[in-house]
Write a protein that holds these residues in place. Structure first.
Motif, PDB file in Angstrom:
ATOM      1  N   VAL A 159       0.869  -1.178   0.000  1.00 27.98           N
ATOM      2  CA  VAL A 159       0.000   0.000   0.000  1.00 27.98           C
ATOM      3  C   VAL A 159       0.904   1.225   0.000  1.00 27.98           C
ATOM      4  O   VAL A 159       1.879   1.278   0.750  1.00 27.98           O
ATOM      5  N   ILE A 160       0.600   2.209  -0.850  1.00 23.78           N
ATOM      6  CA  ILE A 160       1.378   3.449  -0.903  1.00 23.78           C
ATOM      7  C   ILE A 160       0.437   4.620  -0.658  1.00 23.78           C
ATOM      8  O   ILE A 160      -0.582   4.766  -1.346  1.00 23.78           O
ATOM      9  N   ILE A 161       0.779   5.445   0.316  1.00 19.27           N
ATOM     10  CA  ILE A 161       0.043   6.674   0.604  1.00 19.27           C
ATOM     11  C   ILE A 161       0.943   7.822   0.152  1.00 19.27           C
ATOM     12  O   ILE A 161       2.102   7.905   0.561  1.00 19.27           O
ATOM     13  N   ARG A 162       0.417   8.705  -0.688  1.00 19.23           N
ATOM     14  CA  ARG A 162       1.174   9.872  -1.166  1.00 19.23           C
ATOM     15  C   ARG A 162       0.499  11.138  -0.653  1.00 19.23           C
ATOM     16  O   ARG A 162      -0.729  11.190  -0.549  1.00 19.23           O
ATOM     17  N   GLY A 163       1.317  12.155  -0.368  1.00 23.18           N
ATOM     18  CA  GLY A 163       0.758  13.415   0.109  1.00 23.18           C
ATOM     19  C   GLY A 163       1.840  14.388   0.524  1.00 23.18           C
ATOM     20  O   GLY A 163       2.993  14.266   0.112  1.00 23.18           O
TER      21      GLY A 163
END
Length: 87
Positions: free
Chosen positions: A58-62
């Motif tokens: 899972v990749i969270i970008r921000g």
């Protein structure tokens, strides 16, 4: 031959993927908070990207991403969330 994933199994038998053990569940509240259940541990961590390992990546970008809380099963990420991806 194509490998069958837990999601494929859930689709075939018309059951929610949440009931299959080990499948990450992502809940995004607004654009500021993410709850990830069944995470696989942190692989990469920066203010712009948090990547989780395990059976499913899972990749969270921000922007300004930070870990608020984490235990063996769940984690909460805060910051300006731009996207959440299964890889």
């Amino acid at each position: 031959m194509k490998r069958t994933t837990p999601e494929d199994f859930a689709d075939v038998f018309d059951i929610p993927a949440q009931v299959i053990p080990g499948v990450p569940q992502i809940t995004i509240t607004g654009r500021r908070r993410v709850l990830i259940e069944n995470h696989g541990g942190i692989v990469k961590y920066s203010p712009t990207l948090i990547e989780l390992g395990g059976k499913y990546r899972v990749i969270i970008r921000g922007d300004g991403l930070r870990l608020l809380a984490m235990n063996k099963k769940d984690m909460v990420i805060a910051g300006s969330v731009l996207s959440a991806e299964y890889v």
